[in-house]
Each structure stands twice: as structure tokens, then as C-alpha cells.
Design a protein around this motif. Structure first.
Motif: not given
Ligand SMILES: CC(C)(COP(=O)(O)OP(=O)(O)OC[C@H]1O[C@@H](n2cnc3c(N)ncnc32)[C@H](O)[C@@H]1OP(=O)(O)O)[C@@H](O)C(=O)NCCC(=O)NCCS
Length: 287
Positions: A145, A222, A224, A229-232, A234-235, A264, A268
Motif C-alpha cells: 500500500g 492505514v 489498502t 481501492r476506492r471501495r471505502g 480505508a475510511s 481529505r 470525511k
Molecule cells: C490512502 C488509502 C489508504 C485509501 O484507501 P482506500 O481504501 O482506497 O480509501 P477509501 O476507499 O476509503 O477512500 C478513497 C476514496 O474513494 C472514495 N470512495 C469510497 N468508497 C467508494 C466507492 N464505493 N466508490 C467510489 N469511490 C469511493 C472515497 O470517498 C475517497 O475519495 P477521496 O479520495 O475523493 O476522498 C490508500 O490509497 C493507500 O493505501 N495509500 C497508500 C498508503 C497511505 O497513504 N496511507 C495513509 C497513511 S496516512
């Protein structure tokens, strides 16, 4: 009632000073304290000593020399609002400083638990026979990740590589038994709490943890898998870790976000930016 920000910064400072101590010995170097890890695990950094004056460039040079002698990374961390003058000193001493949004949970704004597509959230149990496997999966997800930031640019004309997924997760080398046992005891003591997003068919897809000292907890690590990704995930994982901490007596939950895009996402979930965590290492030209 919301706590005054100054009190929050003082509590964060005590937390940062306390958190490495059960796995390290400390060395005072100038105005810094250097945490030197004992045993297996990720090496720690140097940070300003509690209540110290702003460290000088000479302090930075002395710490770096010692870190090199120890074979430890030349790493520094501090909170900008608490030690504001260190930023300029660090840059002038050749460090590159990542300015990470520092965020605290607004309890009333924490999002509710929502069902996840094809997956559920599970907390790691250090007494379970699955603990070692879970720990390996969480480490692998973290490694893959963080190796693929969400906003990493793909150069024009280059076809984006297939995002890493369960296959890559399962092909990473196993953790040493010493590290697993060290982590097991830290989980059992309540210092660490880990959770994963798990799919019945694909296994662990996201992971994260809380480290706790007293009534303060930091959510960290945290991540993913790029394929999920983008399935909610991490949130919701972050929300579950925060809720679990609150339900277990923590009243200040915080984190530092890697960049504004990640901040951001956390806003949320219910976090609010209060300042900046500085994470520094030598600029490439200084290595
Ligand atoms: C940052 C990270 C943890 C996000 O993981 P993720 O599981 O994709 O996160 P989420 O799905 O909860 O949210 C990501 C985006 O998808 C959106 N989303 C959530 N569910 C969604 C869905 N069903 N369909 C489309 N988009 C969705 C969220 O609103 C969010 O949008 P935004 O970026 O505009 O705010 C991931 O990109 C990662 O591992 N990055 C590298 C490590 C890192 O930076 N970690 C954070 C350390 S501080």
C-alpha cells in the motif's frame, strides 16, 4: 466541550515521547532525544526532548552521526506548532521535511459503521493461532500500500502497471518469529490494536493499527491493497479503529495524514486538521 488546542499539543508531545520507550533505550543529544530500538522491528527517530529549546543545526549533525554509527535511518520527527523554529533549522541543515497534516478526531463527527462491499472488518487477536498469519498479511498490505501512493502519477506514454493485489501480498517473505513474538506481546498489552478489512475470497485487503498510551491513541499504517481501492475500506477501517479506541477509554484519537488528499479522506471520517507533523530525513543531495 472541546479541549483547548494548547492542551492537545501538550498531550500529543507526551504521547510521542512515551510511545517508543518500551522498545528502545534513549540517548540525549543536544536538544534531541534519540530512540534506539532494542530487538527486532522498525527503527525509531530522534525528536526534540520534552520541554527542550529548539535544537540547533549542530544538534542535527550530531544526531545524524550517531544514527549512522548505529546503522539506523537518519530520521527526525516533531510537531511544527510545538517546535516551530525547527523547520528552518532542519532545512538549513540539509534535511528534507515532509509536512503531514496532523488531525484529531471530532467524536461527534465520527461516521457510523457501514457494511463494506464483499468484506468485513476484523480485529487482530494476539491470543489466536491466526495472529502470525494476520500480522504477515497486514505487513504485506502495508508494504504494498505505502509503495503505491493513491495519487502516484503515471508518466505520459507509460501504461499503468497492473495494481498489486492478493497474489503480490502472498508472495512477500514471512516475518521473523522474533518479530511476531515482539508484536504479539505489544498487542497483548493493549499498546497496539490492529484491524483488517477481509474478503472471504481474497483475504486481507486493507489494514491499520492504533498505538495507545494512556488515554491518547494514534491511528497509523492505514493502507489498502492497490487492487482494492476506492471501495471505502480505508475510511471504514479508520472509523472502526477510532470507535474501538473510544469504547476502550481513549479520549484523544489522532493521526497524521501523508498528504492533503489523504487528509481529505480522514476529514470525511470525522477528523479535523489542527497542525502539522514534520517528518524529516536527509535530502537526496545530502546522503
Ligand atoms: C490512502 C488509502 C489508504 C485509501 O484507501 P482506500 O481504501 O482506497 O480509501 P477509501 O476507499 O476509503 O477512500 C478513497 C476514496 O474513494 C472514495 N470512495 C469510497 N468508497 C467508494 C466507492 N464505493 N466508490 C467510489 N469511490 C469511493 C472515497 O470517498 C475517497 O475519495 P477521496 O479520495 O475523493 O476522498 C490508500 O490509497 C493507500 O493505501 N495509500 C497508500 C498508503 C497511505 O497513504 N496511507 C495513509 C497513511 S496516512
Amino acid at each position: 466541550m472541546a479541549q483547548p488546542e494548547t492542551d492537545v499539543f501538550a498531550r500529543l508531545e507526551r504521547f510521542y515521547d512515551a510511545v517508543p520507550r518500551d522498545a528502545t533505550v534513549t540517548e540525549d543529544i543536544g536538544e534531541f532525544v534519540l530512540f534506539v530500538r532494542q530487538g527486532p522491528g522498525w527503527p525509531y527517530y530522534a525528536r526534540p526532548r520534552l520541554g527542550a529549546d529548539t535544537p540547533s543545526a549542530a544538534d542535527i549533525t550530531a544526531v545524524r552521526r550517531r544514527q549512522r554509527d548505529l546503522g539506523a535511518p537518519e530520521a527526525f520527527e516533531w510537531v511544527h506548532e510545538t517546535t516551530p523554529d525547527l523547520l528552518a533549522v532542519a532545512r538549513s541543515a540539509g534535511l528534507e521535511v515532509l509536512l503531514a497534516p496532523l488531525m484529531v478526531l471530532e467524536r461527534a463527527a465520527l461516521v457510523p459503521d457501514l457494511p463494506l462491499p464483499n468484506a468485513t472488518i476484523r480485529f487482530l487477536d494476539p491470543s489466536s493461532s491466526r495472529f502470525a498469519t494476520d500480522l504477515m498479511a497486514t505487513r504485506a498490505v502495508g508494504q504494498l500500500g505505502f509503495g503505491a501512493p493513491a495519487n502516484a502519477a503515471v508518466p505520459v506514454g507509460v501504461r499503468a502497471a497492473e495494481p498489486a493485489g492478493p497474489r503480490e501480498r502472498d508472495s512477500l517473505p514471512p516475518l521473523s518469529p522474533e518479530l511476531v513474538e515482539e508484536q504479539r506481546s505489544r498487542y497483548a498489552s493493549g499498546r497496539f490494536t490492529g484491524a483488517v478489512v477481509e474478503s472471504p475470497t481474497e483475504g486481507v485487503l486493507a489494514s491499520g493499527l492504533t498505538q495507545r498510551v494512556g488515554d491518547v491513541a494514534e491511528i497509523a499504517g492505514v493502507a489498502t491493497l492497490p487492487s482494492a481501492r476506492r471501495r471505502g475500506y480505508a475510511s471504514q477501517l479508520t472509523a472502526s479503529l477510532a470507535r474501538h479506541a473510544l469504547q476502550n477509554g481513549v479520549d484523544l484519537v489522532f493521526l497524521s495524514a501523508g498528504d492533503d488528499d489523504v487528509a481529505r479522506l480522514y476529514s470525511k471520517v470525522g477528523f479535523r486538521r489542527i497542525g502539522t507533523a514534520c517528518i524529516a530525513e536527509p535530502a537526496p543531495s545530502e546522503i
